[in-house]
Design a protein around this motif. Structure first.
Motif: not given
Length: 264
Positions: A131-159
């Protein structure tokens, strides 16, 4: 339950100083609110009260049917999702976790997985990833994400826990313009769920179409509260931001400019 939030004559003092004064505010079913104000205006204090991490000095509060002083408030917190740039303080805990693990942890309101995760939990996390178009990030550790990608992951987490109310506390703080627009686009996914949101910012251009109402606050007091087009006006925002400003609208979205002073 028509009122998701109801604050009546709410005031809060800290160290003898008035932080919030006579706050009267209602949020009804079907509304999504933006909260505008300068740093130090009382926005964060208001959020802390809504989420039951602070208690008012006076006044009556009801959130999602939980009346303060009468209800078990830890249960309320389980029904509220929370996203904030301040959550970056947990980065050291989750830096090696994958986005799947981080999103699933939202079910338990924890950073890190300390409870048993069932197959249906992973499936739900995978649905959110799509839903949040994060497929390309699957399997990646959080430390490798950009700030924008991290924020999108946290929004998905909140739901992950199907909250009835989502608090977005300056979610675009520190993001570049592309990352900001990508995060703002996610509000469409939020409103397609049985979830309403409160979006806190001091940048009016972040009040996208899905924001229906706005509360402006200055020095711990409400300046105005109501439908977005009635509150986001030159006179109200000039008072809110303590300097002369002008609002222009483009495609239903407001933008702010500072009025130049005319010198004699």
């Amino acid at each position: 339950m028509d009122n998701l939030l109801s604050l009546q004559n709410v005031s809060w003092k800290r160290d003898g100083r008035d932080i919030l004064s006579e706050i009267n505010w209602e949020m009804k079913k079907g509304e999504n609110w933006g909260i505008l104000g300068l740093n130090g205006s009382g926005k964060t204090s208001l959020l802390n009260i809504i989420t039951a991490y602070e208690f008012p000095s006076s006044g009556e509060i009801s959130v999602l049917g939980y009346s303060f002083g009468e209800s078990y408030l830890p249960d309320l917190r389980k029904e509220i999702g929370f996203v904030s740039s301040s959550l970056s303080r947990f980065s050291h805990i989750i830096e090696y976790e994958t986005i799947e693990e981080i999103i699933v942890s939202g079910k338990f309101a924890s950073f890190g997985l300390y409870e048993q995760v069932h197959q249906e939990d992973w499936e739900k996390a995978d649905e959110l990833i799509g839903r949040f178009r994060l497929e390309s990030l699957k399997g990646k550790p959080y430390k490798q994400l950009s700030q924008g990608e991290r924020r999108r992951v946290l929004i998905a987490r909140s739901l992950m826990n199907d909250p009835k109310l989502l608090i977005l506390d300056e979610p675009c703080s520190g993001l570049d313009i592309l990352s900001r627009e990508q995060v703002l686009e996610l509000t469409k996914e939020i409103v397609n769920r049985p979830c309403q949101f409160v979006y806190v910012t001091h940048h009016i251009e972040e009040l996208v179409e899905d924001v229906t109402h706005v509360l402006s606050i200055k020095d711990g007091k409400i300046v105005a509260a109501g439908p977005k087009h009635e509150v986001v006006r030159d006179d109200i925002l000039t008072e809110t931001f303590k300097l002369p400003v002008h609002v222009r609208w483009e495609d239903g979205r407001p933008w702010l400019s500072v009025e130049k002073k005319v010198h004699a």
